[in-house]
Write a protein that holds these residues in place. Structure first.
Motif, mmCIF file in Angstrom:
data_model
loop_
_atom_site.group_PDB
_atom_site.id
_atom_site.type_symbol
_atom_site.label_atom_id
_atom_site.label_comp_id
_atom_site.label_asym_id
_atom_site.label_seq_id
_atom_site.Cartn_x
_atom_site.Cartn_y
_atom_site.Cartn_z
ATOM 1 N N ASN A 113 0.726 -1.110 0.322
ATOM 2 C CA ASN A 113 0.095 -0.052 0.122
ATOM 3 C C ASN A 113 0.711 1.139 0.128
ATOM 4 O OD1 ASN A 113 -2.730 -1.401 0.410
ATOM 5 N ND2 ASN A 113 -2.867 -1.747 2.490
ATOM 6 N N GLN A 141 2.022 3.354 -3.251
ATOM 7 C CA GLN A 141 1.041 4.803 -4.193
ATOM 8 C C GLN A 141 2.029 6.172 -3.725
ATOM 9 O OE1 GLN A 141 -2.606 5.755 -2.394
ATOM 10 N NE2 GLN A 141 -3.607 6.867 -4.527
ATOM 11 N N GLY A 155 -3.546 2.720 -15.021
ATOM 12 C CA GLY A 155 -2.128 3.106 -14.349
ATOM 13 C C GLY A 155 -1.101 3.965 -15.372
ATOM 14 N N TYR A 161 -3.770 5.937 -10.446
ATOM 15 C CA TYR A 161 -3.182 5.672 -8.670
ATOM 16 C C TYR A 161 -3.217 6.714 -8.222
ATOM 17 C CZ TYR A 161 -1.790 2.302 -4.945
ATOM 18 O OH TYR A 161 -2.374 2.401 -2.915
ATOM 19 N N THR A 162 -2.401 8.066 -8.612
ATOM 20 C CA THR A 162 -1.485 8.729 -7.979
ATOM 21 C C THR A 162 -2.343 10.030 -8.701
ATOM 22 O OG1 THR A 162 -0.698 9.648 -9.536
ATOM 23 C CG2 THR A 162 1.068 7.923 -8.396
ATOM 24 N N GLN A 213 -8.432 9.415 -11.091
ATOM 25 C CA GLN A 213 -7.533 8.670 -9.566
ATOM 26 C C GLN A 213 -8.708 7.401 -9.422
ATOM 27 O OE1 GLN A 213 -7.120 11.437 -6.777
ATOM 28 N NE2 GLN A 213 -5.140 9.809 -5.445
ATOM 29 N N HIS A 214 -8.650 6.645 -8.822
ATOM 30 C CA HIS A 214 -8.500 5.408 -8.631
ATOM 31 C C HIS A 214 -7.439 4.665 -8.791
ATOM 32 C CE1 HIS A 214 -12.083 2.716 -8.304
ATOM 33 N NE2 HIS A 214 -11.351 1.690 -8.791
ATOM 34 N N ASP A 215 -7.588 3.220 -7.275
ATOM 35 C CA ASP A 215 -7.211 2.390 -7.010
ATOM 36 C C ASP A 215 -7.694 1.080 -8.104
ATOM 37 O OD1 ASP A 215 -6.045 -0.158 -5.799
ATOM 38 O OD2 ASP A 215 -6.425 1.127 -3.790
ATOM 39 N N ARG A 230 -8.060 -1.757 -7.467
ATOM 40 C CA ARG A 230 -7.846 -3.102 -6.837
ATOM 41 C C ARG A 230 -9.744 -3.271 -6.453
ATOM 42 N NH1 ARG A 230 -3.282 -2.346 -2.446
ATOM 43 N NH2 ARG A 230 -4.097 -0.129 -2.629
ATOM 44 N N GLU A 231 -10.102 -1.934 -7.327
ATOM 45 C CA GLU A 231 -11.378 -1.489 -6.709
ATOM 46 C C GLU A 231 -12.583 -1.523 -7.349
ATOM 47 O OE1 GLU A 231 -12.875 -1.779 -3.347
ATOM 48 O OE2 GLU A 231 -11.052 -1.407 -2.747
ATOM 49 N N GLU A 258 -5.057 -10.137 -5.588
ATOM 50 C CA GLU A 258 -5.598 -8.474 -6.452
ATOM 51 C C GLU A 258 -5.974 -8.535 -7.917
ATOM 52 O OE1 GLU A 258 -4.562 -6.379 -2.849
ATOM 53 O OE2 GLU A 258 -2.228 -6.656 -4.602
#
Length: 220
Positions: free
Chosen positions: A9, A12, A53, A75-76, A100-102, A104-105, A131
């Protein structure tokens, strides 16, 4: 070796800081992967794609300049702001949408809505095998049946495989960056709901990095 998810984690923050220090970390020219993916996706009528990404957007800009609308999940915050700035600078705002998004979701996009998905070395970031399965499912949800998911990963023939600090599975940390290295078995394990079209081996960069570009077709 037990997986330390807190270290994964923390990547990031490491990427945020790296992008803040170097506004053109990977240069401005598109990657070899993007050049190849552009031809593949356009040949299949790809006008509206997802990029995961995107970093600082060098490949994003290339797609947009070639008439492809790109929905970016990055992600950033540094990456998002940089891409938005570049899109405005080059008059490509109408061709690029950045969120902006992770990854993994689940993705904030409609199901079966996009002509394809592209990512360059996103799949070999600090993601566990579990994942990665979920990530591949999230992509499957938002691309249309018959659409391609093209992703690149560093493979076990890369000079850095097995070097640095082992972080579990096939993940190794070098210079603060954690890389998940692939083999063909791992590629095959990420085909649920897809047909494996192609595994293209190529090299990129000064080391050079040794990579696969995997092409998956979503089954109807």
């Amino acid at each position: 070796m037990l997986m330390d998810h807190s270290l994964l984690n923390e990547q990031q923050t490491h990427w945020e800081q790296s992008f803040a220090k170097n506004s053109e970390m990977f240069g401005e020219q598109p990657s070899l992967a993007a050049l190849r993916a552009t031809e593949i996706l356009k040949a299949r009528g790809g006008k509206d794609i997802l990029e995961l990404g995107a970093g600082q957007g060098r490949d994003t800009l290339h797609f947009a300049r070639n008439g492809v609308h790109v929905h970016v999940l990055e992600y950033t915050r540094e990456g998002v702001e940089h891409i938005e700035k570049k899109a405005e600078e080059y008059g490509l705002n109408d061709m690029i949408t950045v969120t902006q998004h992770d990854v993994r979701e689940p993705f904030p996009l409609p199901e079966n809505s996009l002509d394809g998905c592209y990512s360059h070395m996103l799949y070999c970031m600090a993601l566990t095998s579990e994942e990665l399965v979920k990530l591949n499912h999230h992509v499957h949800n938002v691309i249309r049946p018959g659409a391609y998911n093209l992703y690149t990963v560093r493979h076990k023939g890369d000079v850095h495989y097995g070097k640095g600090i082992h972080r579990g599975e096939d993940l190794y940390e070098m210079g603060g960056f954690i890389v998940h290295f692939f083999d063909r078995v791992k590629v095959e394990n990420l085909t649920d709901g897809y047909r494996l079209v192609d595994v293209h081996e190529f090299e990129e960069g000064g080391l050079p990095r040794r990579l696969y570009q995997v092409t998956l077709e979503k089954l109807a």
